[in-house]
Design an enzyme around this catalytic site. Structure first.
Site, PDB file in Angstrom:
ATOM      1  CG  ASP A   1       2.061  -7.058  -4.482  1.00 45.83           C
ATOM      2  OD1 ASP A   1       2.095  -6.152  -5.357  1.00 45.83           O
ATOM      3  OD2 ASP A   1       1.067  -7.706  -4.042  1.00 45.83           O
TER       4      ASP A   1
ATOM      5  CE  LYS B   1      -2.318  -8.886  -5.215  1.00 45.12           C
ATOM      6  NZ  LYS B   1      -1.701  -7.761  -4.551  1.00 45.12           N
TER       7      LYS B   1
HETATM    8  N1  NAP Z   1       0.513  -0.023  -4.834  1.00 44.44           N
HETATM    9  C1  NAP Z   1       0.297  -1.402  -4.978  1.00 44.44           C
HETATM   10  O1  NAP Z   1       1.260  -1.921  -5.891  1.00 44.44           O
HETATM   11  C2  NAP Z   1      -0.537  -2.208  -4.311  1.00 44.44           C
HETATM   12  C3  NAP Z   1      -0.259  -3.594  -4.372  1.00 44.44           C
HETATM   13  C4  NAP Z   1      -1.110  -4.345  -3.856  1.00 44.44           C
HETATM   14  C5  NAP Z   1      -2.088  -3.947  -3.011  1.00 44.44           C
HETATM   15  N2  NAP Z   1      -2.531  -2.370  -3.338  1.00 44.44           N
HETATM   16  C6  NAP Z   1      -3.651  -1.720  -2.575  1.00 44.44           C
HETATM   17  O2  NAP Z   1      -3.731  -2.148  -1.256  1.00 44.44           O
HETATM   18  C7  NAP Z   1      -5.262  -2.490  -0.701  1.00 44.44           C
HETATM   19  C8  NAP Z   1      -5.218  -3.818  -0.114  1.00 44.44           C
HETATM   20  O3  NAP Z   1      -5.078  -4.989  -0.806  1.00 44.44           O
HETATM   21  P1  NAP Z   1      -4.910  -6.449  -0.490  1.00 44.44           P
HETATM   22  O4  NAP Z   1      -4.522  -7.249  -1.707  1.00 44.44           O
HETATM   23  O5  NAP Z   1      -4.093  -6.371   0.978  1.00 44.44           O
HETATM   24  O6  NAP Z   1      -6.199  -6.330  -0.116  1.00 44.44           O
HETATM   25  P2  NAP Z   1      -7.165  -7.657   1.091  1.00 44.44           P
HETATM   26  O7  NAP Z   1      -6.221  -8.963   1.053  1.00 44.44           O
HETATM   27  O8  NAP Z   1      -8.370  -8.045   0.755  1.00 44.44           O
HETATM   28  O9  NAP Z   1      -6.802  -6.901   2.484  1.00 44.44           O
HETATM   29  C9  NAP Z   1      -7.464  -5.776   2.756  1.00 44.44           C
HETATM   30  C10 NAP Z   1      -7.195  -5.381   4.244  1.00 44.44           C
HETATM   31  O10 NAP Z   1      -7.877  -4.110   4.511  1.00 44.44           O
HETATM   32  C11 NAP Z   1      -8.686  -4.472   5.518  1.00 44.44           C
HETATM   33  N3  NAP Z   1     -10.114  -3.579   5.132  1.00 44.44           N
HETATM   34  C12 NAP Z   1     -10.760  -3.587   4.222  1.00 44.44           C
HETATM   35  N4  NAP Z   1     -11.821  -2.838   4.138  1.00 44.44           N
HETATM   36  C13 NAP Z   1     -11.820  -2.026   5.489  1.00 44.44           C
HETATM   37  C14 NAP Z   1     -12.244  -1.248   5.856  1.00 44.44           C
HETATM   38  N5  NAP Z   1     -13.251  -0.302   5.474  1.00 44.44           N
HETATM   39  N6  NAP Z   1     -11.778  -0.352   7.139  1.00 44.44           N
HETATM   40  C15 NAP Z   1     -10.509  -0.965   7.574  1.00 44.44           C
HETATM   41  N7  NAP Z   1      -9.852  -1.880   7.085  1.00 44.44           N
HETATM   42  C16 NAP Z   1     -10.563  -2.517   5.781  1.00 44.44           C
HETATM   43  C17 NAP Z   1      -8.944  -5.967   5.850  1.00 44.44           C
HETATM   44  O11 NAP Z   1      -9.498  -6.103   6.969  1.00 44.44           O
HETATM   45  P3  NAP Z   1     -10.152  -7.159   7.578  1.00 44.44           P
HETATM   46  O12 NAP Z   1      -9.155  -8.211   7.644  1.00 44.44           O
HETATM   47  O13 NAP Z   1     -10.932  -6.999   8.598  1.00 44.44           O
HETATM   48  O14 NAP Z   1     -11.115  -7.707   6.289  1.00 44.44           O
HETATM   49  C18 NAP Z   1      -7.670  -6.323   5.441  1.00 44.44           C
HETATM   50  O15 NAP Z   1      -6.613  -6.499   6.302  1.00 44.44           O
HETATM   51  C19 NAP Z   1      -5.996  -2.308  -2.025  1.00 44.44           C
HETATM   52  O16 NAP Z   1      -6.118  -0.784  -2.028  1.00 44.44           O
HETATM   53  C20 NAP Z   1      -4.914  -2.584  -3.206  1.00 44.44           C
HETATM   54  O17 NAP Z   1      -5.446  -1.810  -4.135  1.00 44.44           O
HETATM   55  C21 NAP Z   1      -1.658  -1.808  -3.651  1.00 44.44           C
END
Ligand code: NAP
Length: 298
Positions: free
Chosen positions: A120, A84
């Site tokens: 989003d 992204k």
């Molecule tokens: N419903 C929807 O339409 C929608 C849309 C977009 C995303 N999502 C969901 O949202 C989630 C995140 O997506 P993203 O694109 O933001 O991912 P991303 O950019 O990789 O960010 C993930 C975030 O979660 C934190 N994190 C990851 N593993 C963790 C753990 N075990 N414990 C605590 N914090 C943790 C990371 O922390 P660090 O900075 O420390 O790595 C980071 O802040 C995913 O599950 C995705 O499927 C849903």
């Protein structure tokens, strides 16, 4: 209309032809994506000559994939983890909101000219408001500081009173809070996700939003917040949609919090992109029900 013309229209509406326009999602991995299910359901219902596919793109091949969008004349592209942010530099234009957020999750190919957009943010907000909740004057505790957190924070910042961003990597939370301060008058704080911080901040919060993947399939027994920190006055918004009811949402329901899961955000962000690509409004209920059906039988 002649019989032949009628037959041709029927064929066009039911078959993939040499003129069928291609939509797709790219990510790595991509197998978990629900986008083909909901988009193809909407395409079929509207009898559009489109097809929606999913491509697993190894990160080293991202620039080649973007060339491929132009070469193969792909009409619209969704972008998911981990591209992204990385994809932005390969595009010809980024819409202002996506530029501010720093993430693109949808691309339109206008005769080889690639425009990036973030749906989003709008999708997250629409889902929240449609559920009957309000952001106005509220204190938000936002878990995570990744791509989705950025979209949620930017779209909710204007109306909230305060947003506390709590993240595993504290410096990313601080960075996002500092960026947001440049654009909005709202109060922002960046913090770590230590239990002591989460305990204190959840007590003061009206809305808790999880944007981390904690609790996502297959780790369905995990929750990003200790159950004891949930209180009855919290609205709990978990953007994770697989499972449909995460442990966080289950815990929050038991504590009599108002809740909202991630499925509506998913469907809304998809519907906004779909309309942008096809100029047709998709049936969001159908899109949602197809995912429920799929997740139910998986
Ligand atoms: N419903 C929807 O339409 C929608 C849309 C977009 C995303 N999502 C969901 O949202 C989630 C995140 O997506 P993203 O694109 O933001 O991912 P991303 O950019 O990789 O960010 C993930 C975030 O979660 C934190 N994190 C990851 N593993 C963790 C753990 N075990 N414990 C605590 N914090 C943790 C990371 O922390 P660090 O900075 O420390 O790595 C980071 O802040 C995913 O599950 C995705 O499927 C849903």
């Amino acid at each position: 209309m002649t019989k032949l013309e009628t037959l041709f229209i029927m064929l066009e509406n039911n078959f993939v032809t040499a003129r069928t326009k291609v939509l797709c999602v790219i990510g790595y991995p991509i197998e978990q994506s629900m986008s083909p299910i909901m988009h193809n359901a909407a395409i079929n219902e509207l009898k559009l000559d489109f097809i929606y596919l999913a491509f697993n793109i190894h990160p080293i091949n991202l620039s080649i994939a973007v060339k491929g969008f132009r070469t193969f004349n792909i009409t619209g592209i969704n972008v998911t983890i981990p591209f992204k942010q990385k994809i932005m530099k390969f595009l010809d234009e980024i819409e202002p909101t996506a530029q501010k957020i720093g993430a693109v999750n949808a691309i339109k190919n206008d005769e080889g000219y690639l425009i990036g957009k973030n749906t989003d943010a709008e999708g997250a907000m629409k889902a929240f408001l449609d559920a009957g909740y309000s952001i106005s004057g509220k204190n938000i505790l936002l878990l995570g500081a990744g791509g989705a957190a950025r979209a949620v924070a930017y779209v909710m910042a204007k109306e909230a009173n305060k947003i506390v961003i709590a993240n595993r990597t504290e410096k990313k939370a601080l960075k996002l809070a500092n960026e947001l301060k440049k654009h909005f008058n709202t109060n922002f704080e960046g913090k770590s996700n230590r239990a002591s911080v989460l305990k204190k901040e959840s007590e003061k919060a009206d809305i808790l939003i999880n944007t981390t993947p904690v609790g996502m399939y297959p780790n369905v027994q995990s929750s990003p917040l200790n159950t004891e920190f949930l209180h009855q006055d919290l609205i709990v918004y978990d953007i994770v949609y697989n499972p449909l009811e995460t442990k966080l949402i289950k815990d929050a329901t038991e504590k009599e919090c108002r809740t909202i899961g991630g499925l509506d955000m998913l469907v809304n962000q998809g519907a906004i992109a779909f309309e942008w690509w096809t100029n047709k409004k998709p049936n969001v209920n159908l899109m949602k029900n197809k995912i429920i059906e799929f997740l139910g039988i998986k």
